[in-house]
Design an enzyme around this catalytic site. Structure first.
Site, mmCIF file in Angstrom:
data_model
loop_
_atom_site.group_PDB
_atom_site.id
_atom_site.type_symbol
_atom_site.label_atom_id
_atom_site.label_comp_id
_atom_site.label_asym_id
_atom_site.label_seq_id
_atom_site.Cartn_x
_atom_site.Cartn_y
_atom_site.Cartn_z
ATOM 1 N N GLY A 158 0.842 -1.197 0.051
ATOM 2 C CA GLY A 158 -0.204 0.014 0.108
ATOM 3 C C GLY A 158 0.908 1.344 0.093
ATOM 4 O O GLY A 158 1.922 1.217 0.223
ATOM 5 N N CYS A 159 0.049 2.422 -0.298
ATOM 6 C CA CYS A 159 0.704 3.593 -0.353
ATOM 7 C C CYS A 159 1.723 4.007 0.958
ATOM 8 O O CYS A 159 2.742 4.431 0.834
ATOM 9 C CB CYS A 159 0.001 4.766 -0.862
ATOM 10 S SG CYS A 159 -1.525 4.961 0.083
ATOM 11 N N TYR A 160 0.929 4.026 2.179
ATOM 12 C CA TYR A 160 1.380 4.260 3.477
ATOM 13 C C TYR A 160 2.402 3.415 3.867
ATOM 14 O O TYR A 160 3.532 3.831 4.336
ATOM 15 C CB TYR A 160 0.440 4.516 4.597
ATOM 16 C CG TYR A 160 -0.271 5.654 4.475
ATOM 17 C CD1 TYR A 160 0.325 6.881 4.578
ATOM 18 C CD2 TYR A 160 -1.734 5.635 4.439
ATOM 19 C CE1 TYR A 160 -0.757 8.153 4.598
ATOM 20 C CE2 TYR A 160 -2.701 6.970 4.574
ATOM 21 C CZ TYR A 160 -2.090 7.952 4.636
ATOM 22 O OH TYR A 160 -2.767 9.223 4.571
ATOM 23 N N ALA A 163 5.892 4.326 1.688
ATOM 24 C CA ALA A 163 6.723 5.146 2.084
ATOM 25 C C ALA A 163 7.303 5.137 3.581
ATOM 26 O O ALA A 163 8.292 5.300 3.890
ATOM 27 C CB ALA A 163 5.934 6.532 1.955
#
Length: 354
Positions: A158-160, A163
């Site tokens: 996922g995006c979170y 990062a």
């Protein structure tokens, strides 16, 4: 010969970003794009930016043309991929899933956080985890399977988690995190991360000129980050929504062990060595902190580092484009690896400058 490609859920934000990337990819031939809601509507009508670039028309998710695709991206909500992936894998396709359905290796954890049964647990063990910088071996095995004529399933991070994990993993894997310490993460995402359909939080009139925390203590990406970093129960993750179209900034505060260095230069060296073979991660130096605008429209991740000596805390900050490295770009990067293509094939090398 170009690889015949389909994108299921192509009308959403991540899906349409995939359309943009795949159309310009020299080794992929985009044959099918689907959206049950927009079936029969040309892509260029819904998204005029594609005028002159494609004549593709959205089809339904069950369009038989998908059966002819060697590579299929699933840009659909969780549970939808559970229904689609087994059949595609069974017929031998390379399936790259952008949803959460094949990220968590324990189906009980998935059911706890997503409040729905996992109906394809037999695929979890074979699914490669789609975060190449941290799980390259799994993708290499998937590439070997594809070369041997076997089906492949990749569950993209996922995006979170992407990062956050890129920011924290080198220090955690080096053993510099205090054993009992809790990693505290504050992350900010643009509105496209919430999907295409407007809600009372993401409607322009509510999101503009506003920043707010949400999912505090309950966000579904929490167990994924814990799984990636190997820190079950040792994470406080707080996401925030900011009035940006795209972009994600995650600040990971990693408590340091008693014997960990407190010189930021040591961490810059560690991180540069850790990511020395990465095609997309760039470690900034000299106290420079990353900006979301510096990675907009790309698959790059920028990392900045600082040390709070008094608190013995490493502060690692990572910026990505939530639709790029956080979704569509990451999926294409994984597809390149699995299909034996150059990892940076089809990507912009420079962000949108202003």
């Amino acid at each position: 010969m170009a690889i015949t490609t389909g994108i299921v859920g192509a009308a959403g934000f991540a899906g349409i970003e995939l359309v943009r990337l795949v159309l310009r990819h020299p080794d992929l031939e985009l044959a099918v794009v689907t959206s049950n809601e927009l079936a029969g509507v040309p892509v260029a009508v819904e998204y005029p930016g594609f005028t002159g670039a494609t004549d593709l028309v959205f089809a339904r998710h069950d369009d038989p043309a998908l059966d002819a695709c060697d590579l299929v991206f699933l840009a659909v909500p969780h549970t939808a991929a559970l229904a689609l992936a087994p059949g595609l894998v069974a017929r031998g396709a390379v399936v790259i899933d952008l949803s959460a359905d094949f990220r968590l290796k324990d189906p009980a954890v998935y059911e706890q956080w997503y409040a729905t049964p996992h109906t394809a647990p037999e695929l979890l063990a074979r699914a490669a985890f789609g975060l190449p910088e941290l799980f390259r071996d799994g993708l290499a095995r998937a590439a070997a399977d594809r070369a041997a004529g076997k089906p492949v399933l990749v569950g993209c991070a996922g995006c979170y988690p992407t990062a956050t994990s890129l920011a924290a993993a080198p220090a955690v894997r080096a053993g510099f995190k205090a054993a009992d310490g809790v990693v505290v993460v504050d992350a900010i995402s643009g509105v496209t991360g919430a999907g295409k359909k407007a809600t009372s939080r993401t409607h322009f009139c509510f999101a503009d000129e506003n920043v707010e925390a949400y999912g505090v203590g309950t966000h579904r990406h929490t167990p994924e980050i814990e799984q990636i970093l190997g820190i079950p129960g040792r994470l406080v993750f707080t996401p925030h929504l900011a009035p940006l179209n795209r972009g994600l900034l995650s600040t990971a505060n990693v408590p340091l062990s008693a014997d960990a260095p407190v010189d930021v230069a040591a961490y810059e060296t560690l991180y540069r060595d850790f990511y020395r073979d990465s095609a997309f991660v760039q470690v900034l130096g000299g106290g420079t902190m990353p900006k979301t605008s510096s990675v907009a429209g790309t698959n790059f991740a920028h990392i900045g580092l600082a040390v709070n000596e008094r608190a013995r805390m490493l502060v690692a900050v990572c910026a990505i484009d939530n639709l790029g490295k956080g979704a569509a770009g990451q999926a294409l990067q994984c597809a390149n690896i699995v299909c034996g293509l150059p990892e940076r094939q089809g990507f912009d090398s420079v962000a949108v400058p202003v």
